[in-house]
Scaffold this active site. Structure first.
Site, short mmCIF file in Angstrom:
data_model
loop_
_atom_site.label_atom_id
_atom_site.label_comp_id
_atom_site.label_asym_id
_atom_site.label_seq_id
_atom_site.Cartn_x
_atom_site.Cartn_y
_atom_site.Cartn_z
N HIS A 64 18.22 19.73 -20.16
CA HIS A 64 17.09 18.89 -19.70
C HIS A 64 17.07 17.63 -20.76
CE1 HIS A 64 14.85 22.90 -18.95
NE2 HIS A 64 15.52 22.71 -18.04
N PHE B 113 18.44 28.42 -21.34
CA PHE B 113 19.32 27.35 -22.36
C PHE B 113 18.79 25.84 -22.09
CE2 PHE B 113 22.34 30.86 -21.18
CZ PHE B 113 21.85 31.61 -22.18
N CYS B 114 17.50 25.65 -21.81
CA CYS B 114 17.19 24.31 -21.48
C CYS B 114 18.07 23.40 -20.47
CB CYS B 114 16.88 23.43 -22.86
SG CYS B 114 15.62 24.05 -23.84
N ALA B 115 18.43 24.38 -19.44
CA ALA B 115 19.28 23.76 -18.29
C ALA B 115 18.78 24.48 -16.94
CB ALA B 115 20.67 23.62 -18.61
#
Ligand SMILES: Cc1ncc(COP(=O)(O)O)c(C=O)c1O
Length: 436
Positions: free
Chosen positions: A139, A385-387
């Protein structure tokens, strides 16, 4: 290699770690506990979450300890402490820049972390700049970019990634903003899969179209040598806390011109050459100071520089080989567990750093992570995982590839680095075999 202080239990202990464990140095057999690249940790607790935050290296702790008695203001005082602190801060900038392979005219700007560094770059883009990135990004490299950013789909191979950027840049150059600046923003290594991206090829394609390229090296820099001049990358962003240094320090390094022309990232003391009486009568500094308003993070910079210097002096090829051997052990062990499915973007043999994401079919990932923590003292990450766009896509792909309909909606991630041992990997594999 085995750790001097952490060993895998034969079976789950079922008891929590001691309430006040004594910190210790976790050391591969080749490193003495006082070696600069030995890492600090707590006996009994196995950190397999380096991709989120790596443990602190001895080099970082030593650099801070040495400077602490001299701790003083940076760029703001005439006293001996202040002058020494200023010198230490600027020397740290030089050391970190050398570690990243910056060119003579590049700026090395200290930031809080990679997120901060990429936001700074986003704010420094010349007006009208078009950005090209991939849906596979963290992100931090998806969200800061301006409206009109082109988000390319997750590619199936490194070659596909290069072809997609080539096609997108050709299209942008043909379009109405043909002469506008373009920035390609890509990761060096995925925080979800550890897979390495073809940075040098992407840089070549970007430059062929007159575009610049920014490298999110948050995951690459801790594992592999990085030389932005050799890669011909224009900007690079890293986080100290993923590079064996403390939280709160990061770096944006790269071409000076956009950074010097942009409004200061933060307005305030240290970023100015002079302020007049009228409201907007300000002469802003050029160079890193322009974007470093406020009292800087001296100890963070010095700690990060300590690690960078230790890594630069180390046998990186040997460290890399050791990590790759552990990674191979981990991945083949996971592949032997029938309920475990690995997430991947490229093919199974694609080069990668010490990060593996996977699911346990039929088991909730958060519950597995909690079990691993409580009964096995293993620290992993679970989630997306912030993705989110990438992780969701890879979960769907994993379901198709495995033919399983019972994969959970989030994943687990194990990540390794300095101080990781075969014992750590085996403990995870033993635990997964027991709890699946
Ligand atoms: C590839 C990548 N980029 C950027 C970031 C953001 O790093 P930070 O949280 O230190 O800003 C991360 C963090 O996990 C990452 O893995």
């Amino acid at each position: 290699m085995s750790s001097t202080v952490v060993s895998a239990p034969a079976r789950p202990t079922g008891v929590a770690a001691p309430a006040t464990p004594t910190p210790a140095t976790l050391t591969p057999a080749t490193l003495a506990p006082a070696a600069p690249l030995a890492v600090l940790g707590v006996p009994g607790q196995v950190n397999l979450d380096y991709a989120a935050t790596a443990p602190c290296a001895r080099a970082a702790a030593d650099a801070v300890a040495e400077l602490l008695p001299w701790y003083g203001s940076v760029h703001r005082g005439a006293g001996a402490l202040s002058r020494r602190s200023t010198l230490a801060y600027e020397r740290a900038r030089q050391q970190v820049g050398d570690f990243l392979g910056v060119r003579a005219n590049d700026h090395v700007v200290f930031t809080r972390n990679t997120t901060d560094a990429l936001n700074l770059l986003a704010r420094a883009l010349p007006p009208g700049t078009r950005v090209v990135t991939f849906a596979a990004e963290h992100h931090a490299n998806l969200l800061p970019w301006p409206a009109g950013t082109v988000r390319l789909p997750v590619p199936g191979s490194a070659g596909d990634a290069v072809r997609a950027v080539d096609a997108a840049l050709r299209e942008l150059r043909r379009g109405s903003g043909g002469g506008a600046p373009i920035l390609v923003a890509v990761t060096g290594a995925s925080n979800v899969t550890g897979e390495c991206w073809p940075v040098a090829d992407l840089a070549r394609v970007a430059h062929r179209h007159g575009a610049r390229i920014a490298l999110d090296a948050a995951q690459l820099a801790p594992h592999a040598e990085l030389d932005i001049a050799a890669l011909t990358v224009d900007y690079v962003a890293v986080s100290g806390h993923k590079l064996y240094a403390p939280f709160g320090i990061g770096v944006l390094a790269g071409r000076a011109d956009w950074l010097d022309a942009a409004p200061p990232y933060l307005a305030g003391g240290g970023a100015t050459l002079g302020v007049g009486a009228a409201t907007h009568d300000v002469r802003w500094a050029e160079g890193p100071a322009r974007h470093e308003a406020g009292t800087p993070n001296l100890l963070g910079a010095v700690a990060l520089a300590g690690v960078c210097t230790a890594l630069a002096e180390a046998d990186r090829a040997a460290l890399y080989a050791h990590e790759q051997a552990l990674l191979a052990r981990l991945r083949s062990g996971l592949a032997a567990l029938p309920e475990v499915v690995e997430l991947r973007t490229f093919d199974a043999a694609a080069p990668r750093v010490g990060i593996v994401s996977f699911v346990v079919a039929g088991r909730d990932s958060a519950a597995v992570a909690a079990d691993l923590a409580q009964r096995w003292q293993l620290g992993l990450r679970d989630g997306l995982f912030c993705a989110h766009p990438l992780a969701r896509r890879l979960l769907a792909e994993a379901a198709t590839r495995s033919g399983r309909r019972d994969l959970p909606p989030t994943a687990l991630r194990a990540s390794i680095g300095l101080g990781s041992t075969a014992g750590h990997v085996d403990r995870l594999l033993t635990a997964l075999a027991a709890i699946r």
